[in-house]
Design a protein around this motif. Sequence first.
Motif, PDB file in Angstrom:
ATOM      1  N   THR A   1       0.868  -1.179   0.000  1.00 48.26           N
ATOM      2  CA  THR A   1       0.000   0.000   0.000  1.00 48.26           C
ATOM      3  C   THR A   1       0.902   1.225   0.000  1.00 48.26           C
ATOM      4  O   THR A   1       1.824   1.307   0.813  1.00 48.26           O
ATOM      5  CB  THR A   1      -0.895   0.014   1.262  1.00 48.26           C
ATOM      6  OG1 THR A   1      -1.652  -1.188   1.312  1.00 48.26           O
ATOM      7  CG2 THR A   1      -1.844   1.206   1.247  1.00 48.26           C
ATOM      8  N   TYR A   2       0.700   2.123  -0.951  1.00 49.33           N
ATOM      9  CA  TYR A   2       1.530   3.333  -0.990  1.00 49.33           C
ATOM     10  C   TYR A   2       1.102   4.320   0.106  1.00 49.33           C
ATOM     11  O   TYR A   2      -0.004   4.192   0.661  1.00 49.33           O
ATOM     12  CB  TYR A   2       1.445   3.994  -2.368  1.00 49.33           C
ATOM     13  CG  TYR A   2       2.233   3.242  -3.428  1.00 49.33           C
ATOM     14  CD1 TYR A   2       3.623   3.311  -3.452  1.00 49.33           C
ATOM     15  CD2 TYR A   2       1.587   2.456  -4.379  1.00 49.33           C
ATOM     16  CE1 TYR A   2       4.355   2.606  -4.402  1.00 49.33           C
ATOM     17  CE2 TYR A   2       2.314   1.750  -5.337  1.00 49.33           C
ATOM     18  CZ  TYR A   2       3.694   1.828  -5.350  1.00 49.33           C
ATOM     19  OH  TYR A   2       4.424   1.143  -6.280  1.00 49.33           O
ATOM     20  N   ASP A   3       1.972   5.274   0.388  1.00 50.10           N
ATOM     21  CA  ASP A   3       1.746   6.220   1.492  1.00 50.10           C
ATOM     22  C   ASP A   3       0.418   6.970   1.372  1.00 50.10           C
ATOM     23  O   ASP A   3      -0.176   7.350   2.375  1.00 50.10           O
ATOM     24  CB  ASP A   3       2.897   7.236   1.571  1.00 50.10           C
ATOM     25  CG  ASP A   3       4.179   6.571   2.047  1.00 50.10           C
ATOM     26  OD1 ASP A   3       4.083   5.468   2.627  1.00 50.10           O
ATOM     27  OD2 ASP A   3       5.281   7.136   1.839  1.00 50.10           O
ATOM     28  N   ASN A   4      -0.052   7.167   0.133  1.00 49.38           N
ATOM     29  CA  ASN A   4      -1.314   7.907  -0.037  1.00 49.38           C
ATOM     30  C   ASN A   4      -2.538   7.005   0.131  1.00 49.38           C
ATOM     31  O   ASN A   4      -3.662   7.424  -0.122  1.00 49.38           O
ATOM     32  CB  ASN A   4      -1.347   8.594  -1.404  1.00 49.38           C
ATOM     33  CG  ASN A   4      -1.389   7.597  -2.552  1.00 49.38           C
ATOM     34  OD1 ASN A   4      -1.388   6.387  -2.348  1.00 49.38           O
ATOM     35  ND2 ASN A   4      -1.437   8.101  -3.769  1.00 49.38           N
ATOM     36  N   GLY A   5      -2.293   5.741   0.517  1.00 53.62           N
ATOM     37  CA  GLY A   5      -3.420   4.842   0.770  1.00 53.62           C
ATOM     38  C   GLY A   5      -3.787   3.928  -0.392  1.00 53.62           C
ATOM     39  O   GLY A   5      -4.624   3.037  -0.239  1.00 53.62           O
ATOM     40  N   THR A   6      -3.155   4.128  -1.558  1.00 49.01           N
ATOM     41  CA  THR A   6      -3.465   3.263  -2.714  1.00 49.01           C
ATOM     42  C   THR A   6      -2.957   1.841  -2.464  1.00 49.01           C
ATOM     43  O   THR A   6      -1.771   1.640  -2.194  1.00 49.01           O
ATOM     44  CB  THR A   6      -2.790   3.795  -3.998  1.00 49.01           C
ATOM     45  OG1 THR A   6      -3.197   5.136  -4.195  1.00 49.01           O
ATOM     46  CG2 THR A   6      -3.160   2.954  -5.206  1.00 49.01           C
ATOM     47  N   VAL A   7      -3.853   0.892  -2.547  1.00 53.29           N
ATOM     48  CA  VAL A   7      -3.468  -0.515  -2.405  1.00 53.29           C
ATOM     49  C   VAL A   7      -3.037  -1.013  -3.782  1.00 53.29           C
ATOM     50  O   VAL A   7      -3.851  -1.136  -4.688  1.00 53.29           O
ATOM     51  CB  VAL A   7      -4.646  -1.363  -1.867  1.00 53.29           C
ATOM     52  CG1 VAL A   7      -4.229  -2.823  -1.738  1.00 53.29           C
ATOM     53  CG2 VAL A   7      -5.126  -0.819  -0.523  1.00 53.29           C
ATOM     54  N   ALA A   8      -1.744  -1.274  -3.963  1.00 52.00           N
ATOM     55  CA  ALA A   8      -1.237  -1.675  -5.276  1.00 52.00           C
ATOM     56  C   ALA A   8      -1.173  -3.191  -5.423  1.00 52.00           C
ATOM     57  O   ALA A   8      -1.410  -3.727  -6.502  1.00 52.00           O
ATOM     58  CB  ALA A   8       0.135  -1.056  -5.521  1.00 52.00           C
ATOM     59  N   LEU A   9      -0.857  -3.912  -4.340  1.00 50.79           N
ATOM     60  CA  LEU A   9      -0.811  -5.378  -4.380  1.00 50.79           C
ATOM     61  C   LEU A   9      -1.389  -5.943  -3.089  1.00 50.79           C
ATOM     62  O   LEU A   9      -1.163  -5.393  -2.003  1.00 50.79           O
ATOM     63  CB  LEU A   9       0.632  -5.877  -4.555  1.00 50.79           C
ATOM     64  CG  LEU A   9       1.298  -5.640  -5.913  1.00 50.79           C
ATOM     65  CD1 LEU A   9       2.759  -6.088  -5.858  1.00 50.79           C
ATOM     66  CD2 LEU A   9       0.573  -6.365  -7.045  1.00 50.79           C
TER      67      LEU A   9
ATOM     68  N   GLY B   1      -1.307  -7.499 -17.461  1.00 57.27           N
ATOM     69  CA  GLY B   1      -2.384  -6.824 -16.748  1.00 57.27           C
ATOM     70  C   GLY B   1      -2.579  -5.433 -17.307  1.00 57.27           C
ATOM     71  O   GLY B   1      -1.681  -4.882 -17.949  1.00 57.27           O
ATOM     72  N   ALA B   2      -3.754  -4.874 -17.065  1.00 58.01           N
ATOM     73  CA  ALA B   2      -4.065  -3.538 -17.574  1.00 58.01           C
ATOM     74  C   ALA B   2      -3.240  -2.489 -16.836  1.00 58.01           C
ATOM     75  O   ALA B   2      -2.621  -2.780 -15.814  1.00 58.01           O
ATOM     76  CB  ALA B   2      -5.552  -3.269 -17.392  1.00 58.01           C
ATOM     77  N   SER B   3      -3.275  -1.295 -17.373  1.00 55.07           N
ATOM     78  CA  SER B   3      -2.601  -0.184 -16.719  1.00 55.07           C
ATOM     79  C   SER B   3      -3.199   0.023 -15.326  1.00 55.07           C
ATOM     80  O   SER B   3      -4.421   0.008 -15.161  1.00 55.07           O
ATOM     81  CB  SER B   3      -2.790   1.062 -17.590  1.00 55.07           C
ATOM     82  OG  SER B   3      -2.316   2.179 -16.914  1.00 55.07           O
ATOM     83  N   GLY B   4      -2.330   0.154 -14.329  1.00 53.14           N
ATOM     84  CA  GLY B   4      -2.804   0.359 -12.963  1.00 53.14           C
ATOM     85  C   GLY B   4      -3.043  -0.924 -12.186  1.00 53.14           C
ATOM     86  O   GLY B   4      -3.404  -0.897 -11.004  1.00 53.14           O
ATOM     87  N   ALA B   5      -2.834  -2.073 -12.816  1.00 47.34           N
ATOM     88  CA  ALA B   5      -3.113  -3.360 -12.178  1.00 47.34           C
ATOM     89  C   ALA B   5      -2.152  -3.677 -11.026  1.00 47.34           C
ATOM     90  O   ALA B   5      -2.508  -4.392 -10.092  1.00 47.34           O
ATOM     91  CB  ALA B   5      -3.053  -4.482 -13.217  1.00 47.34           C
ATOM     92  N   GLY B   6      -0.915  -3.153 -11.136  1.00 52.50           N
ATOM     93  CA  GLY B   6       0.081  -3.423 -10.098  1.00 52.50           C
ATOM     94  C   GLY B   6       1.362  -4.054 -10.616  1.00 52.50           C
ATOM     95  O   GLY B   6       2.220  -4.464  -9.840  1.00 52.50           O
ATOM     96  N   LYS B   7       1.522  -4.095 -11.951  1.00 48.90           N
ATOM     97  CA  LYS B   7       2.685  -4.757 -12.562  1.00 48.90           C
ATOM     98  C   LYS B   7       4.004  -4.085 -12.175  1.00 48.90           C
ATOM     99  O   LYS B   7       4.963  -4.756 -11.807  1.00 48.90           O
ATOM    100  CB  LYS B   7       2.562  -4.779 -14.100  1.00 48.90           C
ATOM    101  CG  LYS B   7       1.285  -5.411 -14.620  1.00 48.90           C
ATOM    102  CD  LYS B   7       1.238  -5.440 -16.137  1.00 48.90           C
ATOM    103  CE  LYS B   7       1.274  -4.062 -16.790  1.00 48.90           C
ATOM    104  NZ  LYS B   7       0.119  -3.197 -16.470  1.00 48.90           N
ATOM    105  N   SER B   8       4.052  -2.770 -12.308  1.00 48.57           N
ATOM    106  CA  SER B   8       5.299  -2.057 -11.994  1.00 48.57           C
ATOM    107  C   SER B   8       5.634  -2.176 -10.519  1.00 48.57           C
ATOM    108  O   SER B   8       6.808  -2.334 -10.150  1.00 48.57           O
ATOM    109  CB  SER B   8       5.193  -0.575 -12.343  1.00 48.57           C
ATOM    110  OG  SER B   8       4.975  -0.437 -13.711  1.00 48.57           O
ATOM    111  N   THR B   9       4.615  -2.109  -9.689  1.00 42.32           N
ATOM    112  CA  THR B   9       4.840  -2.268  -8.245  1.00 42.32           C
ATOM    113  C   THR B   9       5.448  -3.636  -7.977  1.00 42.32           C
ATOM    114  O   THR B   9       6.409  -3.763  -7.209  1.00 42.32           O
ATOM    115  CB  THR B   9       3.510  -2.103  -7.482  1.00 42.32           C
ATOM    116  OG1 THR B   9       2.986  -0.807  -7.775  1.00 42.32           O
ATOM    117  CG2 THR B   9       3.708  -2.259  -5.986  1.00 42.32           C
ATOM    118  N   PHE B  10       4.922  -4.649  -8.633  1.00 41.18           N
ATOM    119  CA  PHE B  10       5.446  -6.008  -8.492  1.00 41.18           C
ATOM    120  C   PHE B  10       6.943  -6.041  -8.829  1.00 41.18           C
ATOM    121  O   PHE B  10       7.761  -6.545  -8.061  1.00 41.18           O
ATOM    122  CB  PHE B  10       4.647  -6.947  -9.405  1.00 41.18           C
ATOM    123  CG  PHE B  10       5.135  -8.358  -9.415  1.00 41.18           C
ATOM    124  CD1 PHE B  10       4.793  -9.224  -8.394  1.00 41.18           C
ATOM    125  CD2 PHE B  10       5.943  -8.816 -10.444  1.00 41.18           C
ATOM    126  CE1 PHE B  10       5.257 -10.537  -8.401  1.00 41.18           C
ATOM    127  CE2 PHE B  10       6.411 -10.123 -10.451  1.00 41.18           C
ATOM    128  CZ  PHE B  10       6.062 -10.983  -9.425  1.00 41.18           C
TER     129      PHE B  10
END
Length: 228
Positions: A10-18, A35-44
Amino acid sequence: MIELKGVSKTYDNGTVALKDINLTIQKGEFVFIVGASGAGKSTFLKLIIREEVPNAGEITVNGFKLSSMKKKNVPYFRRTMGIVFQDFRLIPKMTVFDNVAFAMRVTGATTRQIRKRVPYVLSQVGLTDKAHCLPKELSGGEQQRVGLARALVNNPDLLVADEPTGNIDPQLSFEIIELLNEINRKGTTILMVTHERELANWFDRRTIEIRDGSIVSDSGRSVSNESQ
Ligand code: ADP
Ligand code: ADP
């Protein structure tokens, strides 16, 4: 080679990425993460290369336990992998040869080792004739192959590629993945992120789909998340 157990970010702004990712990738595999844009691939990917740390769970890559790793050890860990970026990240003032040689130099390789190894890696990616060019003199596909050569020059066990075909046309994308296939056949584990599912389908390799921060399928088999 790569293991994630109960990993959430979860990023500091509250976004749950994975959310609660559980996954094992064996040595020698070639895996597409789609996965689509925003799915969490880059975070992974950022978690795998320890550019980000998870809020929960355990990640092990190339024998390194990432959660307990000290910051000063991160550069040693990164040397066990090659990383290919979507935007190439070449040094504009350096020739193709020097861009690749630089990655060896920072690990303490000798000039003699560099003179032997760099031409070999450039020939692997078909850039022997371009060794003395500057990046701006190359096409997009050629620049990406320089990025690939740089990622391979230290003989990594694991190659991580973040949308390596995102900035080049479909024909060249194909060539890049053919090259990755060849590298994989020689034993390097490959993890490639792409939003182009058709590319992954075409190459018929293990494909993990991330949707809204969860793994929803692994090579066509749907993955149910018991804890949800
Ligand atoms: P993808 O690579 O699949 O497009 P990302 O991993 O970039 O997905 O993003 C997953 C989610 O996390 C998105 O909602 C995105 O907006 C958010 N996100 C990514 N990076 C950050 C960040 N540094 N701070 C806050 N939110 C982020
Ligand atoms: P693409 O069709 O992929 O965009 P380009 O038209 O940019 O490719 O390049 C075609 C060929 O010409 C490539 O082999 C590239 O290395 C070469 N080239 C492009 N621009 C220059 C330049 N300014 N100086 C030397 N060679 C160049």
